[in-house]
Design a protein around this motif. Structure first.
Motif, PDB file in Angstrom:
ATOM      1  N   ASN A 275       0.825  -1.215   0.000  1.00 38.19           N
ATOM      2  CA  ASN A 275       0.000   0.000   0.000  1.00 38.19           C
ATOM      3  C   ASN A 275       0.857   1.262   0.000  1.00 38.19           C
ATOM      4  OD1 ASN A 275      -2.529  -1.162  -0.116  1.00 38.19           O
ATOM      5  ND2 ASN A 275      -2.760  -1.285   2.104  1.00 38.19           N
ATOM      6  N   LYS A 278       2.266   2.365  -3.799  1.00 39.31           N
ATOM      7  CA  LYS A 278       1.413   2.823  -4.895  1.00 39.31           C
ATOM      8  C   LYS A 278       1.826   4.214  -5.377  1.00 39.31           C
ATOM      9  CE  LYS A 278      -2.662   0.275  -3.288  1.00 39.31           C
ATOM     10  NZ  LYS A 278      -4.047   0.410  -2.773  1.00 39.31           N
ATOM     11  N   LYS A 286      -1.112   3.830 -13.182  1.00 38.28           N
ATOM     12  CA  LYS A 286      -0.984   3.399 -11.796  1.00 38.28           C
ATOM     13  C   LYS A 286       0.066   2.296 -11.722  1.00 38.28           C
ATOM     14  CE  LYS A 286      -5.721   4.458 -10.364  1.00 38.28           C
ATOM     15  NZ  LYS A 286      -6.982   3.904  -9.817  1.00 38.28           N
ATOM     16  N   ASN A 288       3.314   0.341  -8.880  1.00 38.05           N
ATOM     17  CA  ASN A 288       3.696   0.030  -7.509  1.00 38.05           C
ATOM     18  C   ASN A 288       5.193  -0.257  -7.467  1.00 38.05           C
ATOM     19  OD1 ASN A 288       3.920  -1.311  -4.809  1.00 38.05           O
ATOM     20  ND2 ASN A 288       1.691  -1.191  -4.899  1.00 38.05           N
TER      21      ASN A 288
END
Length: 364
Positions: A275, A278, A286, A288
Protein backbone atom coordinates in the motif's frame (compact mmCIF):
# COMPACT_ATOMS: atom_id res chain seq x y z
CA UNK A 1 10.07 -3.78 13.22
CA UNK A 2 9.95 -7.81 12.59
CA UNK A 3 3.48 -11.48 10.15
CA UNK A 4 -0.16 -13.00 5.02
CA UNK A 5 -0.90 -16.46 3.14
CA UNK A 6 -2.51 -15.24 6.36
CA UNK A 7 -4.43 -12.46 4.67
CA UNK A 8 -7.53 -14.54 5.30
CA UNK A 9 -6.85 -14.12 9.00
CA UNK A 10 -6.57 -10.39 8.89
CA UNK A 11 -9.47 -8.10 9.70
CA UNK A 12 -10.54 -5.73 6.96
CA UNK A 13 -8.93 -2.31 6.89
CA UNK A 14 -12.25 -0.76 7.80
CA UNK A 15 -12.26 -2.64 11.08
CA UNK A 16 -8.73 -1.49 11.84
CA UNK A 17 -9.49 2.12 10.99
CA UNK A 18 -12.61 2.01 13.15
CA UNK A 19 -10.47 0.59 15.93
CA UNK A 20 -7.97 3.41 15.63
CA UNK A 21 -10.67 6.02 15.89
CA UNK A 22 -11.80 4.66 19.23
CA UNK A 23 -8.41 4.68 20.89
CA UNK A 24 -6.71 7.61 22.58
CA UNK A 25 -3.00 8.36 22.09
CA UNK A 26 -2.09 6.68 25.34
CA UNK A 27 -4.40 4.13 26.84
CA UNK A 28 -7.50 2.62 25.30
CA UNK A 29 -11.13 3.58 25.56
CA UNK A 30 -12.95 0.49 26.71
CA UNK A 31 -16.05 -0.74 24.90
CA UNK A 32 -18.66 -0.58 27.58
CA UNK A 33 -21.19 -2.35 25.39
CA UNK A 34 -19.15 -5.52 25.11
CA UNK A 35 -20.91 -8.75 25.96
CA UNK A 36 -17.70 -10.72 26.38
CA UNK A 37 -17.83 -13.36 29.08
CA UNK A 38 -14.55 -15.21 28.65
CA UNK A 39 -12.31 -13.10 30.88
CA UNK A 40 -9.70 -15.88 30.90
CA UNK A 41 -9.47 -15.51 27.11
CA UNK A 42 -9.14 -11.72 27.18
CA UNK A 43 -6.04 -10.18 25.61
CA UNK A 44 -4.45 -6.75 25.37
CA UNK A 45 -1.69 -5.38 23.18
CA UNK A 46 0.71 -2.62 24.23
CA UNK A 47 2.30 -0.89 21.24
CA UNK A 48 5.75 0.60 21.06
CA UNK A 49 6.14 4.28 20.20
CA UNK A 50 5.56 3.79 16.47
CA UNK A 51 1.84 3.38 17.13
CA UNK A 52 -0.69 0.79 16.07
CA UNK A 53 -0.92 1.98 12.47
CA UNK A 54 2.82 1.80 11.77
CA UNK A 55 2.48 -0.46 8.69
CA UNK A 56 4.82 -2.75 10.61
CA UNK A 57 5.09 -4.71 13.88
CA UNK A 58 2.32 -3.03 15.85
CA UNK A 59 -0.19 -3.13 13.04
CA UNK A 60 0.56 -6.78 12.34
CA UNK A 61 0.19 -7.61 16.03
CA UNK A 62 -3.17 -5.87 16.20
CA UNK A 63 -4.35 -7.68 13.07
CA UNK A 64 -3.46 -10.97 14.76
CA UNK A 65 -5.39 -9.94 17.85
CA UNK A 66 -8.46 -9.03 15.83
CA UNK A 67 -8.25 -12.41 14.06
CA UNK A 68 -7.93 -14.13 17.44
CA UNK A 69 -10.94 -12.25 18.80
CA UNK A 70 -13.05 -13.34 15.83
CA UNK A 71 -11.97 -16.96 16.22
CA UNK A 72 -13.01 -16.89 19.88
CA UNK A 73 -16.27 -15.00 19.38
CA UNK A 74 -14.93 -12.09 21.43
CA UNK A 75 -15.66 -8.42 21.00
CA UNK A 76 -13.36 -5.49 21.36
CA UNK A 77 -13.40 -4.17 24.93
CA UNK A 78 -13.54 -5.47 28.49
CA UNK A 79 -13.11 -9.26 28.71
CA UNK A 80 -12.34 -9.30 25.00
CA UNK A 81 -9.43 -7.76 23.15
CA UNK A 82 -8.00 -4.24 23.08
CA UNK A 83 -4.85 -2.28 22.32
CA UNK A 84 -3.17 0.48 24.31
CA UNK A 85 -1.13 2.86 22.19
CA UNK A 86 2.15 4.31 23.40
CA UNK A 87 3.44 7.66 22.15
CA UNK A 88 6.64 7.46 24.19
CA UNK A 89 8.50 4.97 26.38
CA UNK A 90 7.00 6.66 29.44
CA UNK A 91 3.60 5.28 28.35
CA UNK A 92 4.64 1.63 28.53
CA UNK A 93 4.13 1.04 32.25
CA UNK A 94 0.93 3.14 32.57
CA UNK A 95 -0.57 1.33 29.59
CA UNK A 96 0.32 -2.07 31.02
CA UNK A 97 -1.19 -1.00 34.35
CA UNK A 98 -4.37 0.07 32.56
CA UNK A 99 -4.60 -3.30 30.85
CA UNK A 100 -4.09 -5.10 34.16
CA UNK A 101 -6.66 -2.95 35.95
CA UNK A 102 -9.17 -3.54 33.16
CA UNK A 103 -8.88 -7.28 33.76
CA UNK A 104 -7.14 -8.47 30.61
CA UNK A 105 -5.65 -11.91 31.25
CA UNK A 106 -2.88 -12.02 28.63
CA UNK A 107 -0.91 -8.88 27.82
CA UNK A 108 1.42 -8.54 24.83
CA UNK A 109 4.28 -6.06 24.59
CA UNK A 110 5.19 -5.42 20.95
CA UNK A 111 8.89 -4.88 20.41
CA UNK A 112 12.05 -5.23 22.45
CA UNK A 113 11.73 -1.69 23.82
CA UNK A 114 8.97 -2.98 26.14
CA UNK A 115 11.14 -5.72 27.65
CA UNK A 116 11.85 -3.92 30.93
CA UNK A 117 8.27 -2.79 31.45
CA UNK A 118 6.86 -6.26 30.70
CA UNK A 119 9.38 -8.01 32.96
CA UNK A 120 8.61 -5.63 35.83
CA UNK A 121 4.85 -5.92 35.45
CA UNK A 122 5.03 -9.72 35.29
CA UNK A 123 6.78 -9.80 38.66
CA UNK A 124 4.07 -7.65 40.23
CA UNK A 125 1.11 -9.42 38.64
CA UNK A 126 1.85 -13.13 38.80
CA UNK A 127 -1.79 -13.99 38.08
CA UNK A 128 -1.52 -12.49 34.59
CA UNK A 129 0.12 -13.82 31.43
CA UNK A 130 2.64 -11.60 29.67
CA UNK A 131 4.27 -11.87 26.25
CA UNK A 132 7.28 -10.03 24.90
CA UNK A 133 7.50 -9.86 21.12
CA UNK A 134 10.98 -9.76 19.55
CA UNK A 135 13.04 -10.30 22.70
CA UNK A 136 13.53 -12.85 25.45
CA UNK A 137 12.65 -12.63 29.14
CA UNK A 138 14.09 -15.54 31.08
CA UNK A 139 13.25 -16.98 34.46
CA UNK A 140 9.65 -15.74 34.73
CA UNK A 141 7.02 -18.45 34.54
CA UNK A 142 4.22 -16.07 33.54
CA UNK A 143 6.12 -14.61 30.57
CA UNK A 144 6.35 -16.09 27.08
CA UNK A 145 8.85 -14.78 24.54
CA UNK A 146 8.14 -14.74 20.79
CA UNK A 147 10.90 -14.35 18.23
CA UNK A 148 11.31 -14.85 14.51
CA UNK A 149 13.89 -16.28 12.10
CA UNK A 150 13.78 -13.09 10.08
CA UNK A 151 17.21 -13.81 8.66
CA UNK A 152 15.74 -16.65 6.57
CA UNK A 153 13.07 -14.57 4.85
CA UNK A 154 15.63 -11.78 4.45
CA UNK A 155 17.93 -14.22 2.66
CA UNK A 156 15.11 -14.83 0.20
CA UNK A 157 14.75 -11.06 -0.22
CA UNK A 158 18.46 -10.93 -1.01
CA UNK A 159 17.96 -13.53 -3.73
CA UNK A 160 15.13 -11.42 -5.19
CA UNK A 161 17.15 -8.20 -5.02
CA UNK A 162 20.21 -9.75 -6.67
CA UNK A 163 18.15 -11.15 -9.53
CA UNK A 164 16.12 -7.95 -9.98
CA UNK A 165 18.79 -5.23 -9.92
CA UNK A 166 19.82 -3.81 -13.27
CA UNK A 167 22.58 -1.60 -11.87
CA UNK A 168 24.20 -4.30 -9.71
CA UNK A 169 23.87 -1.96 -6.71
CA UNK A 170 21.38 -2.68 -3.92
CA UNK A 171 20.89 -1.18 -0.48
CA UNK A 172 19.95 -2.00 3.08
CA UNK A 173 18.68 0.62 5.56
CA UNK A 174 18.41 -0.41 9.20
CA UNK A 175 16.69 1.38 12.03
CA UNK A 176 18.82 0.93 15.15
CA UNK A 177 21.77 -1.45 15.50
CA UNK A 178 20.92 -4.51 17.58
CA UNK A 179 20.40 -8.26 17.53
CA UNK A 180 16.96 -8.04 15.93
CA UNK A 181 17.86 -5.79 13.00
CA UNK A 182 21.03 -7.83 12.59
CA UNK A 183 18.85 -10.72 11.45
CA UNK A 184 17.50 -8.72 8.50
CA UNK A 185 20.87 -7.17 7.67
CA UNK A 186 22.79 -10.45 7.77
CA UNK A 187 20.21 -12.51 5.93
CA UNK A 188 19.77 -9.99 3.13
CA UNK A 189 23.52 -9.57 2.60
CA UNK A 190 24.09 -13.32 2.52
CA UNK A 191 21.26 -13.81 0.03
CA UNK A 192 22.64 -11.12 -2.28
CA UNK A 193 26.21 -12.43 -2.02
CA UNK A 194 25.32 -16.09 -2.63
CA UNK A 195 23.11 -15.21 -5.59
CA UNK A 196 25.69 -12.88 -7.13
CA UNK A 197 28.26 -15.68 -6.91
CA UNK A 198 25.89 -18.10 -8.64
CA UNK A 199 25.26 -15.56 -11.39
CA UNK A 200 28.94 -14.72 -11.77
CA UNK A 201 28.24 -11.07 -10.99
CA UNK A 202 29.60 -8.50 -8.59
CA UNK A 203 26.81 -6.75 -6.72
CA UNK A 204 27.54 -3.85 -4.38
CA UNK A 205 25.54 -3.63 -1.16
CA UNK A 206 25.16 -0.15 0.33
CA UNK A 207 24.43 -0.32 4.06
CA UNK A 208 23.42 2.45 6.46
CA UNK A 209 21.44 2.88 9.67
CA UNK A 210 18.99 5.64 10.59
CA UNK A 211 19.60 5.47 14.33
CA UNK A 212 15.84 5.50 14.84
CA UNK A 213 12.71 3.57 13.95
CA UNK A 214 10.62 6.71 13.46
CA UNK A 215 12.84 9.32 11.74
CA UNK A 216 11.33 9.13 8.24
CA UNK A 217 12.98 12.39 7.11
CA UNK A 218 16.44 11.05 7.92
CA UNK A 219 15.71 7.80 6.12
CA UNK A 220 14.52 9.75 3.09
CA UNK A 221 17.90 11.48 2.96
CA UNK A 222 19.76 8.18 3.27
CA UNK A 223 17.65 6.69 0.51
CA UNK A 224 18.27 9.69 -1.74
CA UNK A 225 22.03 9.20 -1.35
CA UNK A 226 21.78 5.46 -2.07
CA UNK A 227 19.68 6.00 -5.19
CA UNK A 228 22.24 8.60 -6.32
CA UNK A 229 24.87 5.88 -6.03
CA UNK A 230 22.85 3.79 -8.51
CA UNK A 231 21.05 1.50 -6.07
CA UNK A 232 17.82 0.37 -7.70
CA UNK A 233 16.58 -2.05 -5.02
CA UNK A 234 16.63 -1.05 -1.33
CA UNK A 235 15.46 -3.21 1.58
CA UNK A 236 14.65 -1.55 4.88
CA UNK A 237 14.26 -2.89 8.41
CA UNK A 238 13.55 0.40 10.11
CA UNK A 239 9.95 0.48 11.31
CA UNK A 240 7.91 3.53 10.40
CA UNK A 241 11.09 5.40 9.42
CA UNK A 242 10.88 3.28 6.27
CA UNK A 243 8.12 5.55 5.00
CA UNK A 244 10.92 7.98 4.12
CA UNK A 245 12.43 5.37 1.80
CA UNK A 246 9.09 4.84 0.08
CA UNK A 247 8.63 8.58 -0.28
CA UNK A 248 12.01 9.04 -1.97
CA UNK A 249 11.45 6.07 -4.30
CA UNK A 250 8.08 7.52 -5.31
CA UNK A 251 9.62 10.90 -6.12
CA UNK A 252 12.00 9.15 -8.53
CA UNK A 253 9.50 6.82 -10.16
CA UNK A 254 6.82 9.48 -10.59
CA UNK A 255 9.19 11.22 -12.99
CA UNK A 256 9.56 8.08 -15.11
CA UNK A 257 7.34 6.21 -17.53
CA UNK A 258 5.81 3.08 -16.04
CA UNK A 259 7.93 0.87 -18.32
CA UNK A 260 11.20 2.70 -17.64
CA UNK A 261 14.26 0.52 -17.01
CA UNK A 262 15.38 3.11 -14.46
CA UNK A 263 12.55 2.33 -12.06
CA UNK A 264 13.66 1.81 -8.47
CA UNK A 265 12.24 -0.73 -6.05
CA UNK A 266 11.71 -1.00 -2.29
CA UNK A 267 11.51 -4.21 -0.29
CA UNK A 268 9.18 -3.74 2.67
CA UNK A 269 9.37 -5.29 6.11
CA UNK A 270 7.25 -6.90 8.84
CA UNK A 271 3.88 -6.47 7.08
CA UNK A 272 2.79 -6.28 3.46
CA UNK A 273 3.83 -2.71 2.59
CA UNK A 274 2.50 -2.70 -0.97
CA UNK A 275 0.00 0.00 0.00
CA UNK A 276 2.96 2.30 0.62
CA UNK A 277 4.32 1.51 -2.83
CA UNK A 278 1.41 2.82 -4.90
CA UNK A 279 2.15 5.71 -7.25
CA UNK A 280 1.25 7.14 -10.66
CA UNK A 281 3.96 7.21 -13.30
CA UNK A 282 4.87 10.14 -15.54
CA UNK A 283 2.66 8.72 -18.29
CA UNK A 284 -0.31 8.60 -15.92
CA UNK A 285 -0.33 4.86 -15.22
CA UNK A 286 -0.98 3.40 -11.80
CA UNK A 287 2.01 1.42 -10.61
CA UNK A 288 3.70 0.03 -7.51
CA UNK A 289 7.32 0.10 -6.34
CA UNK A 290 7.10 -2.36 -3.44
CA UNK A 291 8.86 -5.33 -4.99
CA UNK A 292 8.05 -7.66 -2.09
CA UNK A 293 7.90 -7.52 1.72
CA UNK A 294 9.75 -9.61 4.28
CA UNK A 295 6.91 -10.68 6.51
CA UNK A 296 7.43 -11.05 10.23
CA UNK A 297 4.53 -13.06 11.56
CA UNK A 298 3.71 -10.95 14.59
CA UNK A 299 0.04 -11.53 13.78
CA UNK A 300 0.70 -15.27 13.61
CA UNK A 301 2.52 -15.27 16.96
CA UNK A 302 -0.13 -13.15 18.69
CA UNK A 303 -2.98 -15.33 17.47
CA UNK A 304 -1.11 -18.54 18.29
CA UNK A 305 -0.09 -17.57 21.82
CA UNK A 306 -3.47 -15.99 22.63
CA UNK A 307 -5.21 -19.17 21.48
CA UNK A 308 -2.92 -21.31 23.63
CA UNK A 309 -3.68 -19.08 26.63
CA UNK A 310 -7.43 -19.33 26.02
CA UNK A 311 -7.11 -23.14 26.13
CA UNK A 312 -5.26 -22.96 29.43
CA UNK A 313 -1.96 -23.82 27.76
CA UNK A 314 -0.12 -20.49 27.99
CA UNK A 315 3.58 -21.20 27.20
CA UNK A 316 4.92 -19.34 30.21
CA UNK A 317 8.69 -19.41 30.68
CA UNK A 318 9.22 -20.54 27.09
CA UNK A 319 10.71 -18.94 24.00
CA UNK A 320 8.73 -19.57 20.82
CA UNK A 321 10.54 -19.07 17.54
CA UNK A 322 8.54 -18.64 14.34
CA UNK A 323 10.27 -19.41 11.06
CA UNK A 324 9.75 -20.42 7.44
CA UNK A 325 8.33 -23.85 8.30
CA UNK A 326 4.99 -22.57 9.49
CA UNK A 327 5.17 -19.31 7.56
CA UNK A 328 6.04 -17.36 10.69
CA UNK A 329 8.31 -15.47 8.29
CA UNK A 330 8.01 -15.35 4.50
CA UNK A 331 7.98 -13.14 1.41
CA UNK A 332 4.94 -11.67 -0.27
CA UNK A 333 4.59 -12.44 -3.97
CA UNK A 334 4.44 -8.73 -4.72
CA UNK A 335 5.80 -7.74 -8.12
CA UNK A 336 8.60 -10.29 -8.31
CA UNK A 337 9.10 -11.79 -11.76
CA UNK A 338 8.06 -15.44 -12.07
CA UNK A 339 11.57 -16.72 -12.77
CA UNK A 340 12.97 -14.78 -9.80
CA UNK A 341 10.17 -15.96 -7.52
CA UNK A 342 11.02 -19.54 -8.44
CA UNK A 343 14.63 -18.97 -7.36
CA UNK A 344 13.47 -17.48 -4.05
CA UNK A 345 11.28 -20.52 -3.37
CA UNK A 346 14.20 -22.81 -4.17
CA UNK A 347 16.24 -20.93 -1.57
CA UNK A 348 13.40 -21.37 0.91
CA UNK A 349 13.40 -25.14 0.37
CA UNK A 350 17.17 -25.29 0.75
CA UNK A 351 17.09 -23.31 4.01
CA UNK A 352 14.41 -25.63 5.42
CA UNK A 353 16.46 -28.66 4.33
CA UNK A 354 19.54 -27.30 6.07
CA UNK A 355 21.44 -26.91 2.80
CA UNK A 356 21.77 -23.16 3.31
CA UNK A 357 22.90 -21.77 6.65
CA UNK A 358 21.87 -18.16 7.17
CA UNK A 359 23.86 -16.04 9.66
CA UNK A 360 22.22 -14.11 12.49
CA UNK A 361 24.74 -11.27 12.49
CA UNK A 362 26.43 -9.39 9.65
CA UNK A 363 30.02 -10.33 8.89
CA UNK A 364 32.54 -7.73 10.04
Amino acid sequence: MLSNKFKQLLASSSIIVAGLALTACSGAKQNGGSSNKKSSASVALITDIAGVDDHSFNESGWEGMVAYGKSQGLKRGTNGYQYFESSSASDFTPNINQAVAAGYKTIFGVGYSLKGAIASAAKKHTDKNFVIIDDVIKGQKNVASANFKSQDASYMAGVVAARTTKTNVVGFIGGVHGDIVDLFDAGFAKGVQDTAKKMGKKITILNQYVGSFTAADKEKSIAKAMFAKKADVIFHASGSAGQGLFSEAKSINEGLAASSSKKVWVIGVDSDQSNLGKYKSKDGKKSNLCLTSVMTGVNVAVKDIATKAAKGKFPGGKQLVYGLKHNGVYLTRGYVQASVWKQAQTARSQILAGKISVPSHPSK
